[in-house]
Design a protein around this motif. Structure first.
Motif, short mmCIF file in Angstrom:
data_model
loop_
_atom_site.label_atom_id
_atom_site.label_comp_id
_atom_site.label_asym_id
_atom_site.label_seq_id
_atom_site.Cartn_x
_atom_site.Cartn_y
_atom_site.Cartn_z
N LYS A 45 0.85 -1.18 0.00
CA LYS A 45 0.00 0.00 0.00
C LYS A 45 0.89 1.23 0.00
CE LYS A 45 0.00 1.92 4.38
NZ LYS A 45 -0.15 3.26 4.83
N ILE A 46 0.35 2.27 -0.61
CA ILE A 46 1.05 3.55 -0.59
C ILE A 46 0.00 4.62 -0.33
CG2 ILE A 46 0.92 3.93 -3.10
CD1 ILE A 46 3.82 5.09 -2.86
N ASP A 47 0.34 5.57 0.52
CA ASP A 47 -0.58 6.66 0.83
C ASP A 47 -0.63 7.62 -0.35
OD1 ASP A 47 -0.74 5.46 3.32
OD2 ASP A 47 0.43 7.01 4.35
N LEU A 48 -1.85 7.89 -0.80
CA LEU A 48 -2.02 8.90 -1.84
C LEU A 48 -1.99 10.30 -1.22
CD1 LEU A 48 -4.86 7.15 -3.87
CD2 LEU A 48 -2.44 7.30 -4.46
N ASN A 49 -2.62 10.40 -0.08
CA ASN A 49 -2.58 11.58 0.78
C ASN A 49 -3.02 11.11 2.16
OD1 ASN A 49 -5.40 11.43 0.64
ND2 ASN A 49 -5.66 13.35 -0.46
N ASP A 50 -3.45 12.01 3.03
CA ASP A 50 -3.84 11.57 4.37
C ASP A 50 -5.18 10.84 4.39
OD1 ASP A 50 -5.29 13.87 3.82
OD2 ASP A 50 -5.11 14.69 5.84
N ARG A 51 -5.92 10.86 3.28
CA ARG A 51 -7.24 10.24 3.23
C ARG A 51 -7.32 8.99 2.36
NH1 ARG A 51 -12.57 12.64 0.56
NH2 ARG A 51 -13.90 10.89 1.05
N TRP A 52 -6.50 8.87 1.34
CA TRP A 52 -6.62 7.79 0.36
C TRP A 52 -5.41 6.87 0.35
CZ3 TRP A 52 -11.02 6.80 -2.20
CH2 TRP A 52 -11.99 7.81 -2.22
N ARG A 53 -5.66 5.58 0.08
CA ARG A 53 -4.61 4.56 -0.01
C ARG A 53 -4.71 3.85 -1.35
NH1 ARG A 53 -3.94 7.50 3.46
NH2 ARG A 53 -3.84 7.11 5.69
N LEU A 54 -3.57 3.50 -1.91
CA LEU A 54 -3.50 2.73 -3.15
C LEU A 54 -2.96 1.35 -2.81
CD1 LEU A 54 -3.68 2.93 -6.34
CD2 LEU A 54 -1.23 3.34 -6.25
N ILE A 55 -3.66 0.31 -3.24
CA ILE A 55 -3.24 -1.07 -3.01
C ILE A 55 -2.64 -1.59 -4.31
CG2 ILE A 55 -3.99 -3.40 -2.37
CD1 ILE A 55 -4.52 -1.44 -0.13
N TYR A 56 -1.46 -2.20 -4.21
CA TYR A 56 -0.82 -2.75 -5.40
C TYR A 56 -0.01 -3.99 -5.02
CZ TYR A 56 3.59 -0.39 -4.01
OH TYR A 56 4.73 0.03 -3.36
#
Length: 111
Positions: free
Chosen positions: A69-80
């Motif tokens: 996972k990587i934080d897109l910002n303080d609200r969103w996460r990207l799963i890869y």
């Protein structure tokens, strides 16, 4: 040491969902830009995110035993997922979710 990777989406549905963000509401366009920036970052370094512990991987993601996972910002996460083939590393974009959905999905206890 940076580990460059090629970027692919997990499936056509995920790719379509991503591209639809570009034509959506103001918030969807904002999310599209956040994801695009992280895709660029992952192409330069696949391990820019944090690996999700195997014990925390939800059942419907268990096809991938190398989930990140990587934080897109303080609200969103990207799963890869990070995969390898004869050509090198591949970052496979699986999903993006808001922080609360992410915590619920991975059974983190939110107070």
């Amino acid at each position: 040491m940076k580990q460059p990777s090629e970027i692919f989406f997990a499936d056509e549905k995920t790719a379509k969902r991503f591209h639809q963000l570009k034509e959506g509401t103001h918030e969807e366009k904002f999310l599209y830009n956040l994801i695009s920036k992280k895709i660029d970052e992952l192409s330069q370094d696949a391990i820019a995110g944090k690996q999700i512990k195997k014990a925390c991987i939800p059942k419907h993601y268990r096809l991938f035993d190398n989930l990140w996972k990587i934080d897109l910002n303080d609200r969103w996460r990207l799963i890869y997922a990070i995969l390898t083939d004869d050509q090198g590393r591949i970052s496979l974009i699986i999903d993006w979710l808001d922080h609360k959905e992410y915590e619920k999905l991975l059974n983190y206890h939110v107070k």
